[in-house]
Design a protein around this motif. Structure first.
Motif, PDB file in Angstrom:
ATOM      1  N   GLY A  12       0.801  -1.205   0.000  1.00 45.06           N
ATOM      2  CA  GLY A  12       0.000   0.000   0.000  1.00 45.06           C
ATOM      3  C   GLY A  12       0.840   1.264   0.000  1.00 45.06           C
ATOM      4  N   LEU A  13       0.205   2.346  -0.441  1.00 46.40           N
ATOM      5  CA  LEU A  13       0.855   3.648  -0.347  1.00 46.40           C
ATOM      6  C   LEU A  13       0.940   4.039   1.117  1.00 46.40           C
ATOM      7  N   ARG A  14       2.086   4.528   1.517  1.00 45.12           N
ATOM      8  CA  ARG A  14       2.292   4.839   2.928  1.00 45.12           C
ATOM      9  C   ARG A  14       1.674   6.186   3.284  1.00 45.12           C
ATOM     10  N   THR A  15       1.108   6.272   4.460  1.00 45.86           N
ATOM     11  CA  THR A  15       0.640   7.538   5.007  1.00 45.86           C
ATOM     12  C   THR A  15       1.681   8.036   5.993  1.00 45.86           C
ATOM     13  N   LEU A  16       2.213   9.245   5.730  1.00 46.04           N
ATOM     14  CA  LEU A  16       3.301   9.772   6.542  1.00 46.04           C
ATOM     15  C   LEU A  16       2.843  10.994   7.303  1.00 46.04           C
ATOM     16  N   ALA A  17       3.383  11.155   8.511  1.00 44.94           N
ATOM     17  CA  ALA A  17       3.013  12.305   9.336  1.00 44.94           C
ATOM     18  C   ALA A  17       4.250  12.840  10.028  1.00 44.94           C
ATOM     19  N   GLY A  18       4.160  14.069  10.509  1.00 41.00           N
ATOM     20  CA  GLY A  18       5.257  14.656  11.246  1.00 41.00           C
ATOM     21  C   GLY A  18       6.486  14.938  10.415  1.00 41.00           C
ATOM     22  N   MET A  19       6.300  15.247   9.144  1.00 46.11           N
ATOM     23  CA  MET A  19       7.400  15.478   8.226  1.00 46.11           C
ATOM     24  C   MET A  19       7.443  16.947   7.818  1.00 46.11           C
ATOM     25  N   PRO A  20       8.568  17.409   7.216  1.00 45.93           N
ATOM     26  CA  PRO A  20       8.609  18.764   6.670  1.00 45.93           C
ATOM     27  C   PRO A  20       7.648  18.886   5.491  1.00 45.93           C
ATOM     28  N   PRO A  21       7.393  20.112   5.003  1.00 44.36           N
ATOM     29  CA  PRO A  21       6.479  20.268   3.867  1.00 44.36           C
ATOM     30  C   PRO A  21       6.908  19.391   2.689  1.00 44.36           C
ATOM     31  N   ALA A  22       5.936  18.926   1.957  1.00 42.16           N
ATOM     32  CA  ALA A  22       6.253  18.117   0.785  1.00 42.16           C
ATOM     33  C   ALA A  22       7.055  18.925  -0.228  1.00 42.16           C
ATOM     34  N   LEU A  23       6.709  20.195  -0.378  1.00 42.87           N
ATOM     35  CA  LEU A  23       7.422  21.089  -1.295  1.00 42.87           C
ATOM     36  C   LEU A  23       7.581  22.448  -0.633  1.00 42.87           C
ATOM     37  N   SER A  24       8.800  22.950  -0.627  1.00 41.71           N
ATOM     38  CA  SER A  24       9.078  24.280  -0.091  1.00 41.71           C
ATOM     39  C   SER A  24       9.886  25.054  -1.126  1.00 41.71           C
TER      40      SER A  24
END
Length: 288
Positions: free
Chosen positions: A2-14
């Motif tokens: 499955g596609l992973r659900t990630l949390a607590g990370m920096p912005p996907a794009l900055s």
């Protein structure tokens, strides 16, 4: 897989103070943009506005003149950024003799994905091609190939997708499939930056829209925030009554006035500009 659900990370794009000049031509003039995890952002602008340059820099294909870009906290040319990024170009071509499953298997190897047949099967299901795993690409319609392109962009469970005109070749049913997919990805924490000229599609699915013109962002916000009131229409037994300067709050009073005059009210419409109308207003102002 499955596609992973990630949390607590920096912005996907900055993107910070990003500039790019080509032989004296200013393609990007100090733009800033943040795309958070699980956020769907529409990137809009006329041809030559800087959209493609921004995407190429984010993909690590072009170096900026100044400023900074990070993909999930990593420089775009780094291995970490490339693992976190999925990309579908507007103009792409896959080997026609490959089957859908073979193509995804090839891209798994290219991406270094630890996925297997289960990942490929899930991705084909997500884009509505689960019955076409063994079908050769050159027998697929353009819309099917477009959806297969989205599936390959999802290999390796990227945290950020950059999609360039992903629904341009799709019929209404295909566009609905992609909308459903994007909504599912949002729920899994995947961020998407969507470049499209189909503004009605962007309005339906995107949380936020960023409009770029002449290398600068000239408007940003939700589709609702970028629209504005353009009157109230009330249908009565004697016909349609238009109040172009009225706003939503004026509707109850207008209805009461019409009823007091003996009118039978059948419908009230609160009018607002569409995203397309708002986009054209902003872009035309910057072109003058």
């Amino acid at each position: 897989m499955g596609l992973r659900t990630l949390a607590g990370m920096p912005p996907a794009l900055s993107v910070q103070a990003l500039e790019k000049r080509y032989d004296g031509v200013q393609a990007l003039a100090g733009v800033d943009l943040v795309v958070e995890e699980g956020e769907l952002v529409g990137l809009l602008g006329p041809n030559g506005a800087g959209k493609s340059t921004l995407v190429k820099i984010a993909c690590g294909l072009v170096r900026p003149t100044s400023g900074a870009v990070e993909i999930c906290g990593a420089p775009p040319t780094s291995a970490d950024a490339r693992r976190a990024l999925g990309y579908l170009a507007e103009l792409f071509r896959f080997p026609g003799w490959y089957s859908a499953d073979e193509l995804l298997s090839l891209h798994q190897r290219l991406a270094g994905s630890d996925g297997d047949r289960a990942e490929r099967a899930e991705l084909l299901r997500l884009v509505g091609l689960d019955e076409a795993a063994d079908r050769s690409i050159d027998t697929m319609s353009k819309g099917m190939q477009q959806r297969l392109g989205i599936a390959q962009a999802l290999i390796g469970s990227p945290r950020l997708l950059l999609l360039d005109e992903p629904t341009s070749a799709l019929d209404p049913a295909g566009r609905r499939t992609v909308r459903t997919l994007l909504e599912e990805l949002r729920g899994r924490g995947v961020a998407v930056m969507l470049n499209s000229h189909l503004l009605s599609e962007v309005e339906l699915v995107c949380d936020r829209v960023a409009i770029i013109s002449r290398g600068k962002f000239v408007a940003e916000g939700s589709p609702e925030e970028l629209s504005h009131a353009r009157g109230v229409e009330i249908e009565t037994g004697s016909g349609m009554h238009s109040f172009p300067d009225a706003e939503r709050e004026d509707a109850p009073r207008l209805v009461a006035d019409l009823v007091a005059r003996g009118e039978s009210v059948y419908e009230v419409r609160i009018l607002r500009t569409s995203l397309e109308e708002s986009y054209l207003e902003v872009v035309e102002d910057t072109q003058e």
